[in-house]
Design a protein around this motif. Structure first.
Motif, PDB file in Angstrom:
ATOM      1  N   ALA A  27      87.466 122.865  38.512  1.00 10.37           N
ATOM      2  CA  ALA A  27      86.405 121.998  39.034  1.00 10.37           C
ATOM      3  C   ALA A  27      86.298 120.673  38.277  1.00 10.37           C
ATOM      4  O   ALA A  27      85.622 119.751  38.738  1.00 10.37           O
ATOM      5  CB  ALA A  27      85.069 122.728  38.973  1.00 10.37           C
ATOM      6  N   GLY A  28      86.947 120.582  37.118  1.00 13.01           N
ATOM      7  CA  GLY A  28      86.890 119.344  36.355  1.00 13.01           C
ATOM      8  C   GLY A  28      85.610 119.149  35.565  1.00 13.01           C
ATOM      9  O   GLY A  28      85.179 118.023  35.331  1.00 13.01           O
ATOM     10  N   VAL A  29      84.982 120.269  35.178  1.00 18.09           N
ATOM     11  CA  VAL A  29      83.801 120.209  34.315  1.00 18.09           C
ATOM     12  C   VAL A  29      84.085 121.027  33.064  1.00 18.09           C
ATOM     13  O   VAL A  29      85.034 121.810  33.033  1.00 18.09           O
ATOM     14  CB  VAL A  29      82.528 120.739  35.026  1.00 18.09           C
ATOM     15  CG1 VAL A  29      82.192 119.912  36.250  1.00 18.09           C
ATOM     16  CG2 VAL A  29      82.666 122.203  35.407  1.00 18.09           C
ATOM     17  N   SER A  30      83.263 120.870  32.050  1.00 18.14           N
ATOM     18  CA  SER A  30      83.472 121.649  30.832  1.00 18.14           C
ATOM     19  C   SER A  30      82.951 123.072  31.041  1.00 18.14           C
ATOM     20  O   SER A  30      82.104 123.327  31.908  1.00 18.14           O
ATOM     21  CB  SER A  30      82.755 121.007  29.646  1.00 18.14           C
ATOM     22  OG  SER A  30      81.354 121.158  29.774  1.00 18.14           O
ATOM     23  N   GLN A  31      83.444 123.974  30.207  1.00 11.25           N
ATOM     24  CA  GLN A  31      82.986 125.368  30.292  1.00 11.25           C
ATOM     25  C   GLN A  31      81.495 125.446  29.962  1.00 11.25           C
ATOM     26  O   GLN A  31      80.757 126.210  30.563  1.00 11.25           O
ATOM     27  CB  GLN A  31      83.813 126.252  29.348  1.00 11.25           C
ATOM     28  CG  GLN A  31      83.472 127.735  29.424  1.00 11.25           C
ATOM     29  CD  GLN A  31      82.338 128.142  28.505  1.00 11.25           C
ATOM     30  OE1 GLN A  31      82.160 127.572  27.436  1.00 11.25           O
ATOM     31  NE2 GLN A  31      81.551 129.110  28.930  1.00 11.25           N
ATOM     32  N   GLY A  32      81.054 124.631  29.018  1.00 10.08           N
ATOM     33  CA  GLY A  32      79.637 124.610  28.655  1.00 10.08           C
ATOM     34  C   GLY A  32      78.765 124.178  29.818  1.00 10.08           C
ATOM     35  O   GLY A  32      77.697 124.751  30.052  1.00 10.08           O
ATOM     36  N   THR A  33      79.212 123.167  30.536  1.00 10.11           N
ATOM     37  CA  THR A  33      78.476 122.698  31.714  1.00 10.11           C
ATOM     38  C   THR A  33      78.400 123.792  32.764  1.00 10.11           C
ATOM     39  O   THR A  33      77.333 124.048  33.325  1.00 10.11           O
ATOM     40  CB  THR A  33      79.141 121.433  32.301  1.00 10.11           C
ATOM     41  OG1 THR A  33      79.095 120.394  31.326  1.00 10.11           O
ATOM     42  CG2 THR A  33      78.456 120.983  33.581  1.00 10.11           C
ATOM     43  N   LEU A  34      79.527 124.446  33.017  1.00  8.69           N
ATOM     44  CA  LEU A  34      79.545 125.523  34.000  1.00  8.69           C
ATOM     45  C   LEU A  34      78.592 126.639  33.587  1.00  8.69           C
ATOM     46  O   LEU A  34      77.832 127.156  34.405  1.00  8.69           O
ATOM     47  CB  LEU A  34      80.965 126.072  34.173  1.00  8.69           C
ATOM     48  CG  LEU A  34      81.114 127.215  35.167  1.00  8.69           C
ATOM     49  CD1 LEU A  34      80.672 126.799  36.567  1.00  8.69           C
ATOM     50  CD2 LEU A  34      82.542 127.723  35.188  1.00  8.69           C
ATOM     51  N   SER A  35      78.608 127.006  32.323  1.00  9.38           N
ATOM     52  CA  SER A  35      77.718 128.049  31.820  1.00  9.38           C
ATOM     53  C   SER A  35      76.256 127.670  32.056  1.00  9.38           C
ATOM     54  O   SER A  35      75.466 128.496  32.525  1.00  9.38           O
ATOM     55  CB  SER A  35      77.972 128.271  30.330  1.00  9.38           C
ATOM     56  OG  SER A  35      77.043 129.194  29.800  1.00  9.38           O
ATOM     57  N   GLU A  36      75.899 126.434  31.738  1.00  7.77           N
ATOM     58  CA  GLU A  36      74.521 125.989  31.935  1.00  7.77           C
ATOM     59  C   GLU A  36      74.144 125.947  33.413  1.00  7.77           C
ATOM     60  O   GLU A  36      73.006 126.263  33.775  1.00  7.77           O
ATOM     61  CB  GLU A  36      74.306 124.631  31.277  1.00  7.77           C
ATOM     62  CG  GLU A  36      74.324 124.720  29.767  1.00  7.77           C
ATOM     63  CD  GLU A  36      74.100 123.392  29.069  1.00  7.77           C
ATOM     64  OE1 GLU A  36      74.145 122.341  29.741  1.00  7.77           O
ATOM     65  OE2 GLU A  36      73.880 123.423  27.848  1.00  7.77           O
ATOM     66  N   LEU A  37      75.084 125.577  34.271  1.00  7.14           N
ATOM     67  CA  LEU A  37      74.818 125.582  35.706  1.00  7.14           C
ATOM     68  C   LEU A  37      74.561 127.005  36.193  1.00  7.14           C
ATOM     69  O   LEU A  37      73.639 127.243  36.976  1.00  7.14           O
ATOM     70  CB  LEU A  37      75.988 124.971  36.477  1.00  7.14           C
ATOM     71  CG  LEU A  37      76.182 123.467  36.339  1.00  7.14           C
ATOM     72  CD1 LEU A  37      77.506 123.050  36.956  1.00  7.14           C
ATOM     73  CD2 LEU A  37      75.029 122.716  36.984  1.00  7.14           C
ATOM     74  N   GLU A  38      75.386 127.956  35.737  1.00 10.93           N
ATOM     75  CA  GLU A  38      75.213 129.350  36.160  1.00 10.93           C
ATOM     76  C   GLU A  38      73.885 129.924  35.673  1.00 10.93           C
ATOM     77  O   GLU A  38      73.336 130.821  36.295  1.00 10.93           O
ATOM     78  CB  GLU A  38      76.375 130.212  35.655  1.00 10.93           C
ATOM     79  CG  GLU A  38      77.668 129.959  36.403  1.00 10.93           C
ATOM     80  CD  GLU A  38      78.780 130.930  36.025  1.00 10.93           C
ATOM     81  OE1 GLU A  38      78.583 131.796  35.148  1.00 10.93           O
ATOM     82  OE2 GLU A  38      79.870 130.818  36.623  1.00 10.93           O
ATOM     83  N   GLN A  39      73.376 129.400  34.573  1.00  8.46           N
ATOM     84  CA  GLN A  39      72.094 129.864  34.035  1.00  8.46           C
ATOM     85  C   GLN A  39      70.908 129.061  34.584  1.00  8.46           C
ATOM     86  O   GLN A  39      69.771 129.271  34.163  1.00  8.46           O
ATOM     87  CB  GLN A  39      72.099 129.758  32.504  1.00  8.46           C
ATOM     88  CG  GLN A  39      73.109 130.668  31.840  1.00  8.46           C
ATOM     89  CD  GLN A  39      73.186 130.421  30.357  1.00  8.46           C
ATOM     90  OE1 GLN A  39      72.159 130.338  29.677  1.00  8.46           O
ATOM     91  NE2 GLN A  39      74.396 130.277  29.837  1.00  8.46           N
TER      92      GLN A  39
END
Length: 52
Positions: A27-39
């Protein structure tokens, strides 16, 4: 059946059997960003939603 954006992102990622790192790279985002989005820590921008 009301689910949040984060829950929907997590469902899509898991249904494709991808780790957060793999999905974030695609998706071209950081893993941290993805984690925060999922939360549901914040709402993603339209560009991020399109990338996901």
């Amino acid at each position: 059946m009301s689910s949040t954006i984060g829950e929907r992102i997590r469902t899509v990622r898991k249904s494709n059997k991808l780790s957060q790192v793999e999905f974030a790279n695609i998706a071209g985002v950081s893993q941290g960003t993805l984690s925060e989005l999922e939360q549901d820590k914040y709402k993603p921008s339209l560009d991020t939603i399109i990338a996901l």
